[in-house]
Enzyme design. Structure first.
Site, PDB file in Angstrom:
ATOM      1  N   GLU A 122       0.064  -1.632  -3.897  1.00 30.89           N
ATOM      2  CA  GLU A 122      -1.394  -1.546  -3.958  1.00 30.89           C
ATOM      3  C   GLU A 122      -1.926  -0.467  -3.028  1.00 30.89           C
ATOM      4  O   GLU A 122      -2.838   0.286  -3.372  1.00 30.89           O
ATOM      5  CB  GLU A 122      -2.044  -2.882  -3.559  1.00 30.89           C
ATOM      6  CG  GLU A 122      -1.586  -4.081  -4.339  1.00 30.89           C
ATOM      7  CD  GLU A 122      -0.460  -4.835  -3.649  1.00 30.89           C
ATOM      8  OE1 GLU A 122       0.604  -4.234  -3.362  1.00 30.89           O
ATOM      9  OE2 GLU A 122      -0.633  -6.039  -3.402  1.00 30.89           O
ATOM     10  N   CYS A 177      -1.133  -9.367  -0.703  1.00 31.93           N
ATOM     11  CA  CYS A 177      -0.997  -9.980   0.624  1.00 31.93           C
ATOM     12  C   CYS A 177      -2.286  -9.752   1.422  1.00 31.93           C
ATOM     13  O   CYS A 177      -3.183  -9.036   0.970  1.00 31.93           O
ATOM     14  CB  CYS A 177       0.203  -9.361   1.344  1.00 31.93           C
ATOM     15  SG  CYS A 177      -0.072  -7.645   1.862  1.00 31.93           S
ATOM     16  N   CYS A 198      -3.153  -5.949   1.882  1.00 32.26           N
ATOM     17  CA  CYS A 198      -3.621  -5.296   0.663  1.00 32.26           C
ATOM     18  C   CYS A 198      -4.962  -5.857   0.200  1.00 32.26           C
ATOM     19  O   CYS A 198      -5.822  -5.110  -0.272  1.00 32.26           O
ATOM     20  CB  CYS A 198      -2.563  -5.407  -0.422  1.00 32.26           C
ATOM     21  SG  CYS A 198      -1.090  -4.432  -0.037  1.00 32.26           S
ATOM     22  N   HIS A 224       3.077  -0.693   0.538  1.00 30.65           N
ATOM     23  CA  HIS A 224       2.998  -1.649  -0.561  1.00 30.65           C
ATOM     24  C   HIS A 224       2.449  -0.922  -1.787  1.00 30.65           C
ATOM     25  O   HIS A 224       1.709   0.058  -1.664  1.00 30.65           O
ATOM     26  CB  HIS A 224       2.068  -2.803  -0.208  1.00 30.65           C
ATOM     27  CG  HIS A 224       2.611  -3.722   0.842  1.00 30.65           C
ATOM     28  ND1 HIS A 224       2.227  -5.034   0.930  1.00 30.65           N
ATOM     29  CD2 HIS A 224       3.493  -3.525   1.846  1.00 30.65           C
ATOM     30  CE1 HIS A 224       2.846  -5.611   1.936  1.00 30.65           C
ATOM     31  NE2 HIS A 224       3.619  -4.707   2.513  1.00 30.65           N
TER      32      HIS A 224
END
Length: 168
Positions: A60, A88, A91, A58
């Site tokens: 992040e 999410c 993260c 992801h």
């Protein structure tokens, strides 16, 4: 809490990274970590799950890893993170564990958001670290990128909104 000019600048950079992700066929999410006092960018990321075949890739996650390596420490309490979509649970957990000081994000994620929409991991008083949270920064630009990506992916001309977005 309101956003600063630096926050807007970093969110614009995160949006550029999100556009790169979209061009590569990834969900358009971008993230930037910077040193809060100086504005120096320490890490950047865009979604790479499909490219890397990695469920943790992801935006992040990538930006936080880069920043930690840049400062030589896993603690990023002196840093801010700008990300185009509400993080999410994975993260948000990483944000708390990395001790990120501030999170600025664009649009809420009603299906997987873990800062405000579904969960409040980054501000949960039961955890050992809480994050200063600023939401809605360039939200419409962030949401529009996501809507356009999923509209194209689904091959539909109607706009389903971002309610059906998968995280990251």
């Amino acid at each position: 809490m309101s956003s600063s000019e630096t926050d807007l600048e970093m969110m614009r950079r995160a949006l550029a990274l999100a556009r790169e992700a979209s061009s590569a066929g990834e969900v358009p999410v971008g993230a930037v970590v910077w040193e809060t006092q100086t504005g120096q960018i320490l890490g950047e990321g865009r979604n790479r799950r499909e490219e890397d075949r990695d469920p943790s890739a992801h935006a992040e996650h990538i930006a936080i890893l880069e920043a930690s390596r840049a400062v030589g420490d896993w603690r990023l309490n002196h840093c801010s993170l700008a990300v185009t979509l509400e993080p999410c649970p994975m993260c948000a957990g990483l944000i708390v564990n990395a001790r990120v000081g501030r999170v600025i994000y664009g649009t809420d994620d009603p299906k997987a958001g873990a800062c405000r929409s579904l969960y409040e991991l980054t501000t949960d008083p039961r955890l050992n670290h809480r994050v200063e949270l600023v939401s809605g920064v360039l939200a419409e630009e962030s949401a529009q990128l996501l809507r356009a990506f999923f509209r194209k992916r689904r091959g539909k001309s109607d706009d389903p909104g971002i309610g059906g977005l998968p995280c990251g």
